[in-house]
Motif scaffolding. Structure first.
Motif, short mmCIF file in Angstrom:
data_model
loop_
_atom_site.label_atom_id
_atom_site.label_comp_id
_atom_site.label_asym_id
_atom_site.label_seq_id
_atom_site.Cartn_x
_atom_site.Cartn_y
_atom_site.Cartn_z
N PHE A 78 -59.41 53.93 60.39
CA PHE A 78 -59.88 54.00 59.00
C PHE A 78 -59.07 55.02 58.21
O PHE A 78 -58.72 54.79 57.06
CB PHE A 78 -61.36 54.37 58.93
CG PHE A 78 -62.29 53.34 59.49
CD1 PHE A 78 -61.93 52.01 59.59
CD2 PHE A 78 -63.55 53.71 59.93
CE1 PHE A 78 -62.79 51.06 60.12
CE2 PHE A 78 -64.42 52.77 60.44
CZ PHE A 78 -64.04 51.44 60.53
N ILE A 79 -58.76 56.15 58.83
CA ILE A 79 -57.97 57.18 58.15
C ILE A 79 -56.57 56.66 57.85
O ILE A 79 -56.06 56.81 56.73
CB ILE A 79 -57.92 58.47 59.01
CG1 ILE A 79 -59.31 59.09 59.09
CG2 ILE A 79 -56.91 59.47 58.45
CD1 ILE A 79 -59.44 60.20 60.10
N LEU A 81 -55.54 53.46 57.74
CA LEU A 81 -55.61 52.34 56.80
C LEU A 81 -55.92 52.82 55.40
O LEU A 81 -55.36 52.31 54.42
CB LEU A 81 -56.68 51.33 57.25
CG LEU A 81 -56.40 50.55 58.54
CD1 LEU A 81 -57.58 49.67 58.90
CD2 LEU A 81 -55.15 49.70 58.40
N GLY A 82 -56.79 53.81 55.27
CA GLY A 82 -57.12 54.34 53.95
C GLY A 82 -55.95 55.04 53.29
O GLY A 82 -55.75 54.94 52.08
N ALA A 83 -55.15 55.74 54.10
CA ALA A 83 -54.00 56.46 53.56
C ALA A 83 -52.89 55.52 53.10
O ALA A 83 -52.16 55.82 52.16
CB ALA A 83 -53.46 57.43 54.61
N THR A 84 -52.76 54.39 53.75
CA THR A 84 -51.70 53.44 53.38
C THR A 84 -52.20 52.33 52.45
O THR A 84 -51.42 51.47 52.05
CB THR A 84 -51.10 52.79 54.64
OG1 THR A 84 -52.14 52.14 55.35
CG2 THR A 84 -50.42 53.82 55.51
N CYS A 85 -53.44 52.38 52.08
CA CYS A 85 -54.05 51.33 51.27
C CYS A 85 -53.39 51.19 49.90
O CYS A 85 -53.17 50.07 49.43
CB CYS A 85 -55.54 51.61 51.11
SG CYS A 85 -56.42 50.36 50.20
N ASP A 86 -53.04 52.29 49.27
CA ASP A 86 -52.46 52.23 47.93
C ASP A 86 -51.04 51.69 47.95
O ASP A 86 -50.61 51.04 46.99
CB ASP A 86 -52.47 53.62 47.29
CG ASP A 86 -53.88 54.08 46.96
OD1 ASP A 86 -54.74 53.19 46.78
OD2 ASP A 86 -54.11 55.30 46.92
N ARG A 90 -54.98 46.42 49.57
CA ARG A 90 -56.21 46.37 50.36
C ARG A 90 -56.32 45.11 51.20
O ARG A 90 -56.75 45.17 52.35
CB ARG A 90 -57.42 46.48 49.44
CG ARG A 90 -57.56 47.85 48.87
CD ARG A 90 -58.81 47.97 48.06
NE ARG A 90 -58.86 49.31 47.48
CZ ARG A 90 -59.35 49.58 46.31
NH1 ARG A 90 -59.85 48.63 45.57
NH2 ARG A 90 -59.36 50.82 45.88
N LEU A 94 -57.02 44.80 55.21
CA LEU A 94 -58.31 44.32 55.68
C LEU A 94 -58.16 43.08 56.55
O LEU A 94 -58.82 42.94 57.57
CB LEU A 94 -59.24 44.00 54.50
CG LEU A 94 -59.81 45.19 53.76
CD1 LEU A 94 -60.59 44.70 52.56
CD2 LEU A 94 -60.71 45.99 54.67
N GLY A 133 -59.09 48.69 63.57
CA GLY A 133 -60.03 48.85 62.48
C GLY A 133 -61.39 48.26 62.74
O GLY A 133 -62.28 48.38 61.91
N VAL A 137 -64.68 47.23 59.23
CA VAL A 137 -63.86 47.41 58.04
C VAL A 137 -64.17 46.32 57.02
O VAL A 137 -64.15 46.54 55.82
CB VAL A 137 -62.36 47.40 58.40
CG1 VAL A 137 -61.51 47.50 57.15
CG2 VAL A 137 -62.06 48.52 59.34
#
Length: 142
Positions: A78-79, A81-86, A90, A94, A133, A137
């Motif tokens: 999650f950390i 994926l969240g950091a590379t999301c931008d 998304r 996902l 994930g 997720v």
């Protein structure tokens, strides 16, 4: 509408069956027959009840270990994926990891059943699912 799955139920039933065979509560040659009813070894019901309790303890212990070993890699995923999301977006983050995890975990579980692999493979399946994930997720419908 809540999204439900039968995977945990089937997996739990498989683990119960595996430990029943290990503790001698189910006759391997006759899958439908319980040894507690058919063997002379089980003269009293208290011994069968005690073995049934041991089966439940073993399955519970394995479920707790599987939950813990699947949760830690999922938090790390999650950390990441969240950091590379931008940067990536998304939807790819996902769809792709969760699809890979949803393919690999059941494949490992099928191999466990078919090849009668040890319990460590249940844990490995959860770790792999967590690394990708996990299913947590994906958003669920309400």
């Amino acid at each position: 509408m809540k999204n439900t799955t039968t995977d945990p139920i089937l997996l739990n039933d498989r683990m119960i069956r595996r430990y029943q065979i290990e503790y001698g509560l189910v006759n391997k040659s006759s899958p439908a027959g319980k040894a507690g009813c058919n063997e002379e070894n089980f003269q009293n019901d208290s011994q069968t009840a005690q073995l049934s309790i041991e089966v439940q303890k073993s399955v519970s212990r394995l479920n707790i270990i599987m939950t813990g070993t699947g949760a830690l890699p999922a938090v790390l995923a999650f950390i990441i994926l969240g950091a590379t999301c931008d940067r990536i977006g998304r939807r790819p983050l996902l769809i792709l990891p969760c699809t890979i995890g949803r393919i690999i975990r059941p494949t490992i579980i099928i191999l466990i059943v078919e090849l009668n692999l040890s319990d460590i493979w249940f844990i490995i399946a959860n770790i792999v699912d967590g690394l990708f994930g996990s299913n947590n997720v994906l958003p669920s419908e309400k």
